[in-house]
Design a protein around this motif. Structure first.
Motif: not given
Length: 488
Positions: A273-281
């Motif tokens: 799963f995408l991390t929160p920072s990767e989701q924001k990215q």
């Protein structure tokens, strides 16, 4: 020595084919026949293994009878692209039908295919005169956890990229000559072969030769996975499960390769799963339309793996996490029309089932790029519609002295700072300049068409007093209102 007869009514063409074959293929004996009678004589006296037959040379009952008796592998040549010609060629047992003019390489490929078939038949008859070999391992043993040991077998999986070719590959394996006859198990996505281990056999070289022969004849990609792991405690089922897992490496490196494994394959763990920072990215990538950033992320994340490879299943889940971000962006941008919805579902299926990671990434990059462009175009269209709505409202209310940007922003439901920026971007004028242009335009019309006093015109066009009106009018038009009225 493979015997070939070339039957062609054109002596020059027949000798050209003879030269082509003799200069390209070794260990062949070629006779040329330029008439029907010569063809029949050649078949009677020294039956060939291969017959290249020009259908214009004619036919007879004698020829048909000889073809049925000797059954040479045939390549028919014709200038007539008709159903009747094709049916006639099939009826006499042709393997290939070539329409003139044809390329010499095409004919040579067909002849090489037939020669390989002849060699395989001869070797099979010599090595296995009694092909009825007892099946030592049964299908159910692949899937049941019975402890029948597999230490005496080399497991080799033949995995075609296109699974529809499995029946053809199955027959090819049955006809192919290996040092040891395999036990063949056709499965839904591959063919598993079990070979009695022979110490003097280089299975890698044998499999590379097989791949070359297969692709020359069928031109279909295949990967071959050799499982050498012969730990004495493993069962047939365990070895099968190992081998099936090994075939998944093609997800990363593709087909047309022979892979060897000495021990069980182990996947590296990744967070699916995408991390929160990767989701924001990703939100930033999509909102900003950063196609280069999207491409770099997907390439670095999914196309630069090395051993040990990550679990393909976890990798597919990670890709669906990215697709979920894209889906939310589609919804927020109102890009859920039938065409985009259909493409989104196609990408989803591709992520779940496509056998090659680079193809999944390629399709995902193309899809997101298309979405970014669509959002950009839609945004331009929406901005233009918003500006039109603003200008229309201004035309109805410019006469009010208190009319300002705040009133307009309340009407269209947009931030006044954003609206001010949009005016400059789309009209090359500020809101105040656009409002002044509307007021002056109306003032000019009143000066030309009416006898209203300057003071009244100033009031009707939204100016607070006559003096301010005159000053702005002269600045914009270059003339005072009275002077303009006199000239017009």
């Amino acid at each position: 020595m493979i015997k070939i007869v070339i039957a062609d009514h054109d002596d020059f063409e027949a000798k050209g084919i003879q030269w082509l074959v003799e200069s390209s293929v070794s260990n062949v004996s070629i006779k040329v026949a330029t008439s029907l009678s010569e063809t029949i004589l050649a078949l009677e006296q020294d039956p060939p293994a291969i017959l290249v037959y020009d259908m214009n040379i004619g036919s007879s009952e004698s020829l048909t009878r000889l073809l049925k008796i000797h059954e040479p592998a045939m390549i028919c040549l014709t200038m007539e692209a008709t159903y009747e010609t094709a049916k006639k060629a099939i009826d006499i047992g042709t393997k290939y039908l070539l329409l003139k003019p044809f390329s010499p390489q095409e004919l040579l490929n067909y002849i090489n295919n037939l020669i390989r078939e002849q060699h395989r038949k001869r070797q099979r008859n010599a090595i296995h005169p009694h092909p009825e070999i007892k099946q030592e391992v049964m299908y159910e043993e692949l899937f049941m956890t019975v402890k029948k040991q597999a230490k005496s077998y080399v497991f080799i999986a033949f995995q075609p990229e296109n699974t529809s070719t499995i029946p053809t590959l199955n027959q090819f394996l049955k006809d192919y000559i290996f040092p040891v006859s395999p036990i063949i198990f056709p499965l839904s996505d591959m063919l598993l072969c079990l070979f009695k281990d022979a110490a003097d056999v280089n299975w890698s070289e044998r499999c590379k030769r097989f791949m070359l022969d297969w692709e020359q004849e069928q031109k279909e990609p295949v990967s071959i996975i050799i499982n050498h792991d012969q730990y004495s405690g493993r069962s047939i089922h365990e070895r099968y499960s190992q081998t099936k897992k090994m075939t998944e490496v093609t997800f990363f490196i593709g087909y047309r390769q022979v892979l060897e494994f000495e021990s069980p394959l182990k996947w590296a763990f990744i967070d699916p799963f995408l991390t929160p920072s990767e989701q924001k990215q990703w939100i930033s990538f999509l909102n900003e339309g950063n196609k280069e950033g999207i491409s770099q992320f997907l390439t670095s994340e999914f196309l630069q793996f090395h051993e040990p490879y990550p679990d393909p299943g976890l990798l597919r889940i990670r890709l669906t996490s990215i697709l979920a971000q894209i889906r939310r962006h589609m919804k927020s941008a109102n890009l859920d029309s039938n065409s985009y919805e259909k493409e989104y579902l196609d990408i989803f299926d591709t992520i779940l089932y496509n056998p090659l990671i680079y193809r999944i990434v390629q399709k995902l990059i193309i899809f997101t790029s298309k979405l970014v462009d669509a959002v950009r175009e839609k945004s331009k269209s929406d901005h233009l519609e918003l500006i039109d709505k603003c200008l229309h409202y201004m035309e109805l209310h410019f006469w009010k002295p208190e009319f300002d940007l705040n009133e307009l922003s309340r009407y269209v439901g947009r931030n006044s700072t954003y609206l001010s920026h949009l005016f400059v971007e789309k009209t090359s004028s500020t809101f105040r300049e656009s409002l002044t242009q509307l007021r002056i335009k109306e003032a000019k019309r009143l000066l030309e068409e009416t006898e209203l006093a300057i003071k009244e015109i100033a009031s009707l066009t939204g100016f607070q007093n006559q003096h301010y009106f005159s000053r702005v009018f002269k600045k914009v038009v270059g003339k005072a209102p009275k002077e303009y009225r006199m000239e017009h």
